[in-house]
Design a protein around this motif. Structure first.
Motif, short mmCIF file in Angstrom:
data_model
loop_
_atom_site.label_atom_id
_atom_site.label_comp_id
_atom_site.label_asym_id
_atom_site.label_seq_id
_atom_site.Cartn_x
_atom_site.Cartn_y
_atom_site.Cartn_z
N ARG A 1 45.82 39.62 33.11
CA ARG A 1 45.41 38.49 33.95
C ARG A 1 43.94 38.63 34.37
NH1 ARG A 1 48.55 35.29 37.68
NH2 ARG A 1 47.12 34.24 39.12
N LEU A 2 43.51 39.88 34.54
CA LEU A 2 42.14 40.16 34.98
C LEU A 2 41.17 40.36 33.81
CD1 LEU A 2 43.06 42.66 37.84
CD2 LEU A 2 42.33 40.27 38.10
N LEU B 1 37.79 35.50 41.22
CA LEU B 1 39.11 36.07 41.46
C LEU B 1 39.86 35.25 42.51
CD1 LEU B 1 37.99 39.81 41.56
CD2 LEU B 1 39.13 38.62 39.67
N ASP C 1 45.46 36.52 41.74
CA ASP C 1 44.99 37.74 41.08
C ASP C 1 45.16 38.94 42.01
OD1 ASP C 1 44.15 36.30 38.83
OD2 ASP C 1 42.15 35.97 39.67
#
Length: 247
Positions: free
Chosen positions: A52-53, A83, A87
């Motif tokens: 996801r990051l 972000l 997150d």
């Protein structure tokens, strides 16, 4: 998208750096080139958070990943990304799942504890976020940590630590079992465990069980403890209670 606060952003970065170091160790090469496959749900959750990051890349099929950013480059990588609160939540959840649920480098209990060096930096930030609170020279989890603990299946829906509940049940069952032995036999067993250790204690029990029940007279041939409705966890719990001065 509402921007993260500075403590939230720092917490996310520290959690991501931790995950980038630890999660690959719980993965194995897949059949798809250099990609990796998580070995358990804890590592799958961590890998999803890293993907996801942008720290992991998703592989040619679901559940397969490749490392895109090494741990030493995570902070710089995240500094360039926008972000979100989602997150932050995913990274913190994955960090807690691994640190408290898998590696157990953090406790899952409501009792106070000394923050280990491994988690000192993120622990300081968690105090600013209200998930940890100071208790003298120690810290404890607050109710604000409950949603993450519950998602990790470490606390129940009332905010009670599940491992403490299970431990209390195990202790009650063990105490009930040994309460059924002659008092003198239990005292002798306790001395044997303290002086000679657990294996000798187990052997002691075998030689004091007969087809007619427990006896304080040592038998030449060991009995079958399964006939006594004996369970190994009763004995290991009994040993732990003795060593903790509670048995």
């Amino acid at each position: 998208m509402t921007p993260l606060t500075l403590p939230q952003r720092e917490c996310l970065v520290l959690a991501a750096e931790y995950l980038a170091r630890e999660i690959p160790g719980g993965m194995e090469p897949s059949a798809f080139g250099a990609s990796l496959l998580p070995l358990s749900p804890v590592f799958d959750i961590g890998a999803c958070a890293l993907a996801r990051l942008g720290i992991f890349e998703e592989g040619p099929r679901n559940g397969v990943y490749a490392v895109a950013i090494t741990p030493d480059r995570v902070r710089a990588h995240l500094a360039r990304r926008a972000l979100s609160a989602a997150d932050f939540g995913a990274a913190l959840q994955a960090w807690l799942n691994h640190a408290a649920g898998h590696a157990q480098t953090l406790p899952d209990t409501r009792a106070s504890f000394v923050l280990p060096d491994l988690h000192a930096r993120i622990g300081t930030v968690l105090m600013r976020l209200g998930l940890l609170e100071a208790d003298g020279g120690r810290v404890r989890w607050t109710q604000k940590a409950a949603p993450y603990m519950q998602e990790a299946i470490l606390w129940d829906d009332k905010g009670q630590c599940l491992s403490e509940i299970w431990q209390a049940q195990e202790e009650a069952e063990a105490r009930n079992f040994f309460a059924g032995l002659p008092a003198g036999l239990v005292q002798a067993l306790r001395r044997t465990v303290i002086e000679k250790g657990g294996f000798e204690g187990l052997d002691f029990l075998r030689h004091h069980w007969t087809e007619h029940g427990w006896t304080e007279i040592r038998q030449e041939n060991p009995g079958n403890l399964s006939d006594a409705e004996f369970r190994v966890n009763f004995f290991t719990t009994f040993i732990r209670l003795i060593r903790e001065g509670r048995g």
